[in-house]
Write an enzyme that holds these catalytic residues in place. Structure first.
Site, PDB file in Angstrom:
ATOM      1  N   CYS A   1       1.033  -1.081  -0.445  1.00  0.00           N
ATOM      2  CA  CYS A   1      -0.233  -0.070  -0.123  1.00  0.00           C
ATOM      3  C   CYS A   1       1.430   1.194  -0.347  1.00  0.00           C
ATOM      4  CB  CYS A   1      -1.236   0.195   1.126  1.00  0.00           C
ATOM      5  SG  CYS A   1      -1.403  -1.180   0.985  1.00  0.00           S
TER       6      CYS A   1
ATOM      7  N   ARG B   1       3.460  -0.659  -4.929  1.00  0.00           N
ATOM      8  CA  ARG B   1       3.285  -0.588  -3.964  1.00  0.00           C
ATOM      9  C   ARG B   1       1.869  -1.368  -3.535  1.00  0.00           C
ATOM     10  NH1 ARG B   1       6.881   1.651  -0.311  1.00  0.00           N
ATOM     11  NH2 ARG B   1       5.708   1.120   1.789  1.00  0.00           N
TER      12      ARG B   1
ATOM     13  N   GLU C   1      17.199 -17.950  -8.806  1.00  0.00           N
ATOM     14  CA  GLU C   1      17.222 -16.183  -9.176  1.00  0.00           C
ATOM     15  C   GLU C   1      16.095 -16.336 -10.818  1.00  0.00           C
ATOM     16  OE1 GLU C   1      15.978 -13.612  -7.920  1.00  0.00           O
ATOM     17  OE2 GLU C   1      16.381 -12.352  -9.668  1.00  0.00           O
TER      18      GLU C   1
ATOM     19  N   LYS D   1       4.963  -3.933  -4.820  1.00  0.00           N
ATOM     20  CA  LYS D   1       7.011  -3.542  -3.937  1.00  0.00           C
ATOM     21  C   LYS D   1       7.784  -4.338  -3.090  1.00  0.00           C
ATOM     22  CE  LYS D   1      11.339  -2.949  -6.311  1.00  0.00           C
ATOM     23  NZ  LYS D   1      11.515  -3.879  -7.416  1.00  0.00           N
TER      24      LYS D   1
ATOM     25  N   TRP E   1      -3.151  -2.428  -1.625  1.00  0.00           N
ATOM     26  CA  TRP E   1      -2.155  -4.323  -1.640  1.00  0.00           C
ATOM     27  C   TRP E   1      -3.518  -5.141  -0.349  1.00  0.00           C
ATOM     28  CZ3 TRP E   1      -0.679  -8.434   1.050  1.00  0.00           C
ATOM     29  CH2 TRP E   1      -0.184  -9.715   0.207  1.00  0.00           C
TER      30      TRP E   1
ATOM     31  N   HIS F   1      17.408 -38.125  -9.206  1.00  0.00           N
ATOM     32  CA  HIS F   1      16.642 -38.274  -8.181  1.00  0.00           C
ATOM     33  C   HIS F   1      14.915 -37.974  -8.161  1.00  0.00           C
ATOM     34  CE1 HIS F   1      20.781 -39.278  -7.071  1.00  0.00           C
ATOM     35  NE2 HIS F   1      20.988 -38.100  -7.155  1.00  0.00           N
TER      36      HIS F   1
ATOM     37  N   GLU G   1       7.410 -15.038 -11.923  1.00  0.00           N
ATOM     38  CA  GLU G   1       6.855 -13.904 -11.270  1.00  0.00           C
ATOM     39  C   GLU G   1       6.688 -12.784 -12.566  1.00  0.00           C
ATOM     40  OE1 GLU G   1       9.359 -11.283  -9.287  1.00  0.00           O
ATOM     41  OE2 GLU G   1       8.329 -10.136  -8.238  1.00  0.00           O
TER      42      GLU G   1
ATOM     43  N   ASN H   1      -1.779   2.497   5.902  1.00  0.00           N
ATOM     44  CA  ASN H   1      -0.889   1.178   5.237  1.00  0.00           C
ATOM     45  C   ASN H   1      -0.010  -0.090   6.106  1.00  0.00           C
ATOM     46  OD1 ASN H   1       1.253  -0.811   4.226  1.00  0.00           O
ATOM     47  ND2 ASN H   1       2.838   1.677   3.894  1.00  0.00           N
ATOM     48  N   GLY H   2      -0.443  -0.974   6.604  1.00  0.00           N
ATOM     49  CA  GLY H   2      -0.378  -1.921   7.585  1.00  0.00           C
ATOM     50  C   GLY H   2      -1.277  -2.541   7.646  1.00  0.00           C
TER      51      GLY H   2
ATOM     52  N   LYS I   1      12.312 -14.619 -11.058  1.00  0.00           N
ATOM     53  CA  LYS I   1      11.747 -13.745 -12.312  1.00  0.00           C
ATOM     54  C   LYS I   1      11.009 -13.547 -13.648  1.00  0.00           C
ATOM     55  CE  LYS I   1      13.266 -10.991 -10.834  1.00  0.00           C
ATOM     56  NZ  LYS I   1      14.181 -10.878  -9.705  1.00  0.00           N
TER      57      LYS I   1
HETATM   58  O1  M6R Z   1      12.917  -5.189  -0.900  1.00  0.00           O
HETATM   59  P1  M6R Z   1      13.573  -6.866  -0.512  1.00  0.00           P
HETATM   60  O2  M6R Z   1      14.985  -6.789  -1.652  1.00  0.00           O
HETATM   61  O3  M6R Z   1      13.234  -6.929   0.909  1.00  0.00           O
HETATM   62  O4  M6R Z   1      12.199  -7.224  -0.748  1.00  0.00           O
HETATM   63  C1  M6R Z   1      12.398  -9.092  -1.164  1.00  0.00           C
HETATM   64  C2  M6R Z   1      11.399  -9.339  -1.837  1.00  0.00           C
HETATM   65  O5  M6R Z   1       9.947  -9.217  -2.008  1.00  0.00           O
HETATM   66  C3  M6R Z   1      12.468  -9.084  -3.167  1.00  0.00           C
HETATM   67  O6  M6R Z   1      13.094  -9.671  -4.002  1.00  0.00           O
HETATM   68  C4  M6R Z   1      10.862  -9.975  -4.761  1.00  0.00           C
HETATM   69  O7  M6R Z   1      10.984 -11.171  -4.662  1.00  0.00           O
HETATM   70  C5  M6R Z   1      11.305  -9.191  -6.044  1.00  0.00           C
HETATM   71  N1  M6R Z   1       9.929  -9.257  -6.314  1.00  0.00           N
HETATM   72  C6  M6R Z   1      11.316 -10.016  -7.068  1.00  0.00           C
HETATM   73  O8  M6R Z   1      11.748 -10.252  -8.174  1.00  0.00           O
END
Ligand code: M6R
Length: 599
Positions: A2, A27, A476, A594, A75, A499, A483, A101-102, A480
């Site tokens: 948020c 956010r 990673e 984010k 969010w 395995h 996501e 927000n929270g 990506k």
């Molecule tokens: O702000 P942060 O690096 O702590 O966030 C951690 C994860 O939420 C963040 O890296 C998330 O996995 C990304 N959106 C991946 O692209």
């Protein structure tokens, strides 16, 4: 999660809020809303709905002079993303209006204890806050009513509050969720992120936890008052705004993600500059000392930052020779493992606001463990609350999928471990420069990757395989791809496939192999052969010194320890072009936000 923004000043407040909401949309983007005080009508007007800010703007009535407003982009946590659950929320008697927000953990207890005669119109925890303020305002002054409310709330909140009886005031409070006060002569702006202050503030103040702020428009200008919950004035730290509008635009790219992928070579160069003087790398001696006396290191992070932590673990063990473990923040917070004799903790976080990590920080602080935060936001909560912090200087990362922050984290941690190492196995300056050039070469050749994706990646599932640090890059790469394209993807240790998981390999399943390390390249190639035999459609990414004629993407060499900085780039491009082909909302993938400020 948020984003909130508020304004009291000489500008048209609704313009400040709407442009701020666009900047904060990363956010959370389930729903959004705004309330402003219309001077013409002498009333507070709210627009709110499901969906994006641009949708809100379509139906917005711009014909009102207004200088006081608050806004929210959501969010969803409590209650689905509907019009009724969107913020701002109003108290039952209509006096107070709030954005939040929270997450309020004790909202149910509050309802039962104080608000049993209130009819709620939404399913949110936020509506409880605004009604509790109203409840106390019947017997207390407004500032006392808000502070009394804060003393009861448990959980996280950044709040902006309007009192319909005071149209020259904006009230704010914060605990655990970020909130900044942007200061300018012609008005005050409050926002979750510095980006929403650009163009409206010369300086800003990050609010402390459990504080209350009151902004007032007086005949002499705009003034603020910041106190703690018992009303005691608090010391504030004023920071000069150093972000400019250009840094938060798309600069002609179709998406922020592509822009941020392309910025990565310059991020590496910027970090080299920031952490060196006359070609010699340097990091705060206190950090080097603290790490040198650690028996072992625990790296804690989430998502992409956790993957950067895995690469860093390799560096700590190979270069600095310190045993290192990597933990998922949400696991570590409630299942702390045995820590060793003199442990040192490194928290990695792009945003510096991740709630899972904050929960770890609170536990570690209580036990007086030393901690370093590695972050992209030097003023963030995790940076401020740890003993030490290192900034990665990647610049604002706006796409939800993290790319340049990952490269920044790996680069800074590489420099740190290099300084801890006695051996100085290679020329770090030269190798980082080579890595940046190698990154540039593949970025310049991105149309080729785009074609490859068109030919080989299908819609339903995909595997990335590799060994050692390539395996970490595979994790990673898989995150990506899933996501932003929503393709089910696994990052797998190449040797582990046989395995069990190899049962999933059938004709035309895409498998991407990453091969950058000489001592294990033959093994990974054997595993690649095993999937080819079973009909997989493969893409091979290798570094030149371990490449084969038939490899699809061959990257220019750099020292083997630095290869993760380069090999991750084609995987980011694969994710980007796959999502583009599937018509996904690349910068704002579904269900995500984010900055993950809820546990
Ligand atoms: O702000 P942060 O690096 O702590 O966030 C951690 C994860 O939420 C963040 O890296 C998330 O996995 C990304 N959106 C991946 O692209």
């Amino acid at each position: 999660m948020c984003g909130i923004v508020g304004y009291l000043g000489q500008k048209k407040a609704s313009d400040v809020i709407l442009s701020g909401l666009h900047k904060l949309e990363y956010r959370g983007y389930d729903s959004c809303g705004i309330t402003f005080y219309s001077e013409k009508k002498d009333t507070f007007i709210t627009h709110k709905d499901q969906g994006r800010v641009r949708h809100l703007e379509d139906d917005f009535d711009y014909n009102h002079d207004n200088h006081l407003a608050i806004g929210h982009t959501r969010w969803a946590t409590h209650g689905e993303p509907t019009q009724l659950n969107s913020h701002p929320h109003r108290s039952a008697d209509g006096r107070f209006i709030i954005v939040h927000n929270g997450v309020i953990e004790n909202y149910h207890e509050i309802k039962v204890k104080y608000l049993d005669n209130v009819t709620f119109t939404s399913e949110t925890d936020t509506e409880v806050i605004v009604n509790l303020i109203e409840h106390f305002s019947k017997s207390l002054q407004i500032s006392e009513a808000i502070r009394k409310t804060l003393s009861i709330l448990e959980g996280s909140y950044a709040l902006l509050i309007l009192d319909t009886e005071h149209t020259n005031r904006l009230y704010a409070a914060k605990n655990k969720s970020p909130l900044l006060l942007g200061v300018a002569e012609n008005g005050m702006t409050m926002a979750s992120d510095v980006m929403a202050l650009v163009g409206h503030a010369d300086h800003y103040i990050p609010l402390e936890d459990k504080t209350y702020t009151e902004i007032t428009a007086t005949n002499d200008g705009f003034v603020y008052d910041m106190v703690d919950v018992i009303g005691k004035p608090i010391q504030t730290k004023m920071i000069k705004m150093d972000l400019v509008t250009e840094e938060i635009g798309k600069a002609g790219y179709a998406h922020y993600m592509l822009k941020e992928i392309c910025e990565q070579p310059s991020v590496v160069r910027k970090i080299m500059n920031r952490y060196s003087k006359n070609g010699v790398f340097h990091i705060d001696e206190n950090i080097i000392q603290a790490l040198s006396s650690a028996s072992n290191i625990h790296i804690i992070a989430a998502g992409t930052s956790m993957h950067a932590g895995l690469i860093a673990k390799h560096y700590f063990e190979v270069l600095a020779e310190i045993p290192t473990q990597v933990h998922i923040a949400s696991e570590f917070a409630y299942n702390m493992p045995l820590l060793g004799e003199a442990p040192f903790f490194i928290l990695i976080s792009q945003s510096g606001e991740t709630a899972d990590l904050r929960a770890c920080l609170v536990n570690l602080k209580e036990a007086h463990h030393p901690m370093l935060t590695v972050t992209n936001v030097g003023t963030s909560t995790l940076a401020r609350e740890a003993d030490y912090s290192l900034e990665i200087f990647a610049g604002p990362e706006i796409a939800v999928a993290s790319t340049k922050a990952y490269v920044g984290q790996v680069t800074v941690l590489l420099i740190l471990t290099f300084l801890l190492s006695d051996k100085k196995m290679f020329d770090l300056n030269a190798e980082l420069s080579k890595a940046a050039v190698s990154m540039e070469a593949i970025i310049d050749n991105r149309d080729y990757v785009r074609q490859l994706v068109k030919d080989r990646i299908i819609k339903t599932s995909c595997f990335y395989i590799g060994r050692g640090i390539d395996y970490y890059t595979c994790m990673e790469a898989a995150l990506k791809l899933k996501e932003i394209s929503y393709i089910q993807t696994e990052g797998f240790a190449a040797g582990e496939l046989k395995h069990g998981t190899i049962a999933l390999i059938e004709k035309d399943i895409p498998v991407v192999a990453i091969i950058t390390q000489e001592h294990i390249s033959k093994n990974t190639r054997s595993n690649l052969q095993e999937v080819i035999t079973r009909g997989a459609k493969t893409i091979t990414i290798s570094m030149k010194h371990v490449s084969n004629m038939k490899d699809d993407i061959v990257l220019m060499d750099t020292h083997e320890l630095l290869t993760p900085l380069v090999s991750v780039i084609p995987t980011q491009l694969i994710a980007y072009y796959s999502a583009l082909n599937l018509g996904r909302d690349i910068d704002k993938p579904r269900n995500l936000a984010k900055s993950v400020t809820v546990e």
